[in-house]
Write a protein that holds these residues in place. Sequence first.
Motif, PDB file in Angstrom:
ATOM      1  N   SER A  84       0.831  -1.215   0.000  1.00 60.42           N
ATOM      2  CA  SER A  84       0.000   0.000   0.000  1.00 60.42           C
ATOM      3  C   SER A  84       0.863   1.261   0.000  1.00 60.42           C
ATOM      4  O   SER A  84       0.466   2.280  -0.567  1.00 60.42           O
ATOM      5  N   ILE A  85       2.035   1.199   0.602  1.00 51.00           N
ATOM      6  CA  ILE A  85       2.952   2.343   0.547  1.00 51.00           C
ATOM      7  C   ILE A  85       3.429   2.563  -0.885  1.00 51.00           C
ATOM      8  O   ILE A  85       3.447   3.695  -1.377  1.00 51.00           O
ATOM      9  N   PHE A  86       3.785   1.488  -1.558  1.00 51.28           N
ATOM     10  CA  PHE A  86       4.189   1.585  -2.964  1.00 51.28           C
ATOM     11  C   PHE A  86       3.034   2.099  -3.820  1.00 51.28           C
ATOM     12  O   PHE A  86       3.225   2.918  -4.719  1.00 51.28           O
ATOM     13  N   ALA A  87       1.818   1.616  -3.550  1.00 49.56           N
ATOM     14  CA  ALA A  87       0.648   2.039  -4.321  1.00 49.56           C
ATOM     15  C   ALA A  87       0.374   3.526  -4.119  1.00 49.56           C
ATOM     16  O   ALA A  87       0.068   4.250  -5.078  1.00 49.56           O
ATOM     17  N   HIS A  88       0.485   3.996  -2.894  1.00 46.97           N
ATOM     18  CA  HIS A  88       0.257   5.426  -2.611  1.00 46.97           C
ATOM     19  C   HIS A  88       1.279   6.292  -3.344  1.00 46.97           C
ATOM     20  O   HIS A  88       0.918   7.287  -3.992  1.00 46.97           O
ATOM     21  N   ASN A  89       2.539   5.925  -3.253  1.00 38.63           N
ATOM     22  CA  ASN A  89       3.580   6.695  -3.937  1.00 38.63           C
ATOM     23  C   ASN A  89       3.428   6.603  -5.461  1.00 38.63           C
ATOM     24  O   ASN A  89       3.650   7.591  -6.170  1.00 38.63           O
ATOM     25  N   GLY A  90       3.034   5.448  -5.951  1.00 39.22           N
ATOM     26  CA  GLY A  90       2.795   5.298  -7.386  1.00 39.22           C
ATOM     27  C   GLY A  90       1.641   6.166  -7.854  1.00 39.22           C
ATOM     28  O   GLY A  90       1.668   6.737  -8.948  1.00 39.22           O
ATOM     29  N   ALA A  91       0.600   6.288  -7.021  1.00 39.18           N
ATOM     30  CA  ALA A  91      -0.539   7.131  -7.376  1.00 39.18           C
ATOM     31  C   ALA A  91      -0.128   8.591  -7.449  1.00 39.18           C
ATOM     32  O   ALA A  91      -0.547   9.322  -8.360  1.00 39.18           O
ATOM     33  N   LEU A  92       0.691   9.039  -6.511  1.00 37.45           N
ATOM     34  CA  LEU A  92       1.160  10.431  -6.548  1.00 37.45           C
ATOM     35  C   LEU A  92       2.013  10.700  -7.785  1.00 37.45           C
ATOM     36  O   LEU A  92       1.866  11.737  -8.442  1.00 37.45           O
ATOM     37  N   ILE A  93       2.870   9.765  -8.111  1.00 34.46           N
ATOM     38  CA  ILE A  93       3.685   9.908  -9.317  1.00 34.46           C
ATOM     39  C   ILE A  93       2.796   9.874 -10.554  1.00 34.46           C
ATOM     40  O   ILE A  93       2.989  10.632 -11.506  1.00 34.46           O
ATOM     41  N   GLY A  94       1.778   9.021 -10.541  1.00 33.84           N
ATOM     42  CA  GLY A  94       0.843   8.934 -11.658  1.00 33.84           C
ATOM     43  C   GLY A  94       0.068  10.227 -11.882  1.00 33.84           C
ATOM     44  O   GLY A  94      -0.195  10.611 -13.022  1.00 33.84           O
ATOM     45  N   VAL A  95      -0.304  10.911 -10.810  1.00 35.12           N
ATOM     46  CA  VAL A  95      -1.004  12.191 -10.944  1.00 35.12           C
ATOM     47  C   VAL A  95      -0.113  13.208 -11.646  1.00 35.12           C
ATOM     48  O   VAL A  95      -0.549  13.911 -12.566  1.00 35.12           O
ATOM     49  N   VAL A  96       1.144  13.277 -11.238  1.00 33.01           N
ATOM     50  CA  VAL A  96       2.077  14.224 -11.854  1.00 33.01           C
ATOM     51  C   VAL A  96       2.307  13.867 -13.322  1.00 33.01           C
ATOM     52  O   VAL A  96       2.285  14.747 -14.198  1.00 33.01           O
ATOM     53  N   VAL A  97       2.494  12.587 -13.602  1.00 37.41           N
ATOM     54  CA  VAL A  97       2.711  12.149 -14.990  1.00 37.41           C
ATOM     55  C   VAL A  97       1.471  12.428 -15.834  1.00 37.41           C
ATOM     56  O   VAL A  97       1.573  12.843 -16.996  1.00 37.41           O
ATOM     57  N   GLY A  98       0.285  12.225 -15.264  1.00 34.90           N
ATOM     58  CA  GLY A  98      -0.953  12.508 -15.987  1.00 34.90           C
ATOM     59  C   GLY A  98      -1.089  13.980 -16.342  1.00 34.90           C
ATOM     60  O   GLY A  98      -1.510  14.331 -17.451  1.00 34.90           O
ATOM     61  N   MET A  99      -0.734  14.860 -15.410  1.00 35.28           N
ATOM     62  CA  MET A  99      -0.795  16.295 -15.691  1.00 35.28           C
ATOM     63  C   MET A  99       0.209  16.687 -16.773  1.00 35.28           C
ATOM     64  O   MET A  99      -0.104  17.475 -17.665  1.00 35.28           O
ATOM     65  N   ILE A 100       1.399  16.115 -16.697  1.00 34.75           N
ATOM     66  CA  ILE A 100       2.417  16.410 -17.710  1.00 34.75           C
ATOM     67  C   ILE A 100       1.967  15.893 -19.071  1.00 34.75           C
ATOM     68  O   ILE A 100       2.144  16.571 -20.096  1.00 34.75           O
ATOM     69  N   ALA A 101       1.368  14.704 -19.098  1.00 30.75           N
ATOM     70  CA  ALA A 101       0.896  14.133 -20.364  1.00 30.75           C
ATOM     71  C   ALA A 101      -0.181  15.011 -20.992  1.00 30.75           C
ATOM     72  O   ALA A 101      -0.166  15.255 -22.205  1.00 30.75           O
ATOM     73  N   ILE A 102      -1.121  15.519 -20.199  1.00 28.24           N
ATOM     74  CA  ILE A 102      -2.165  16.397 -20.727  1.00 28.24           C
ATOM     75  C   ILE A 102      -1.552  17.687 -21.258  1.00 28.24           C
ATOM     76  O   ILE A 102      -1.949  18.187 -22.318  1.00 28.24           O
ATOM     77  N   ALA A 103      -0.568  18.233 -20.547  1.00 24.27           N
ATOM     78  CA  ALA A 103       0.086  19.456 -21.015  1.00 24.27           C
ATOM     79  C   ALA A 103       0.808  19.219 -22.338  1.00 24.27           C
ATOM     80  O   ALA A 103       0.744  20.058 -23.249  1.00 24.27           O
ATOM     81  N   VAL A 104       1.470  18.082 -22.474  1.00 23.11           N
ATOM     82  CA  VAL A 104       2.188  17.762 -23.719  1.00 23.11           C
ATOM     83  C   VAL A 104       1.197  17.553 -24.858  1.00 23.11           C
ATOM     84  O   VAL A 104       1.402  18.053 -25.977  1.00 23.11           O
ATOM     85  N   ILE A 105       0.113  16.851 -24.593  1.00 18.93           N
ATOM     86  CA  ILE A 105      -0.902  16.626 -25.630  1.00 18.93           C
ATOM     87  C   ILE A 105      -1.516  17.945 -26.077  1.00 18.93           C
ATOM     88  O   ILE A 105      -1.687  18.188 -27.278  1.00 18.93           O
ATOM     89  N   ASN A 106      -1.847  18.807 -25.117  1.00 19.40           N
ATOM     90  CA  ASN A 106      -2.409  20.116 -25.470  1.00 19.40           C
ATOM     91  C   ASN A 106      -1.418  20.935 -26.293  1.00 19.40           C
ATOM     92  O   ASN A 106      -1.801  21.626 -27.229  1.00 19.40           O
ATOM     93  N   ARG A 107      -0.150  20.851 -25.936  1.00 19.65           N
ATOM     94  CA  ARG A 107       0.879  21.596 -26.671  1.00 19.65           C
ATOM     95  C   ARG A 107       1.004  21.072 -28.103  1.00 19.65           C
ATOM     96  O   ARG A 107       1.125  21.849 -29.051  1.00 19.65           O
ATOM     97  N   MET A 108       0.967  19.749 -28.279  1.00 18.19           N
ATOM     98  CA  MET A 108       1.063  19.168 -29.617  1.00 18.19           C
ATOM     99  C   MET A 108      -0.156  19.549 -30.460  1.00 18.19           C
ATOM    100  O   MET A 108      -0.023  19.880 -31.638  1.00 18.19           O
ATOM    101  N   LEU A 109      -1.336  19.526 -29.849  1.00 18.46           N
ATOM    102  CA  LEU A 109      -2.546  19.913 -30.577  1.00 18.46           C
ATOM    103  C   LEU A 109      -2.510  21.395 -30.949  1.00 18.46           C
ATOM    104  O   LEU A 109      -2.966  21.779 -32.040  1.00 18.46           O
ATOM    105  N   LEU A 110      -1.982  22.227 -30.054  1.00 20.53           N
ATOM    106  CA  LEU A 110      -1.881  23.664 -30.353  1.00 20.53           C
ATOM    107  C   LEU A 110      -0.910  23.898 -31.499  1.00 20.53           C
ATOM    108  O   LEU A 110      -1.179  24.687 -32.406  1.00 20.53           O
TER     109      LEU A 110
END
Length: 116
Positions: A84-110
């Motif tokens: 569960s400690i690994f899962a919690h830390n993975g979720a936090l990293i996943g949130v950051v990666v998800g935000m970065i991915a959306i920013a990159v996708i928006n930039r490519m579309l722009l």
Amino acid sequence: MDVHKPFDVINYLHSFRISIPRKQFLDKLFTVIKAVVEYAFGMHIGYALGWITGLYIGHSYVEHFEPVYMHDLSRLSYWRLAPSIFAHNGALIGVVVGMIAIAVINRMLLDDNIAS
């Protein structure tokens, strides 16, 4: 301003009213709502994928790196909670990666919209 006269808040606020065309206001509002929904979606997907990945890695860690001996019982609770400690830390990293991915996708579309 007269001390005995009550302060009229409504007239005071209307004096600072900025006139914005309704269509322009709705365009800006929908742009903000679209961005919030996109980033929320990216964060939720990143959270879910990060949680699942972290849980898998945590179980794998506990399975393959079991301690040969333990000095005290506090380490036993760590090994039980490790996935569960690994899962919690993975979720936090996943949130950051998800935000970065959306920013990159928006930039490519722009960039594609500007090019065309």
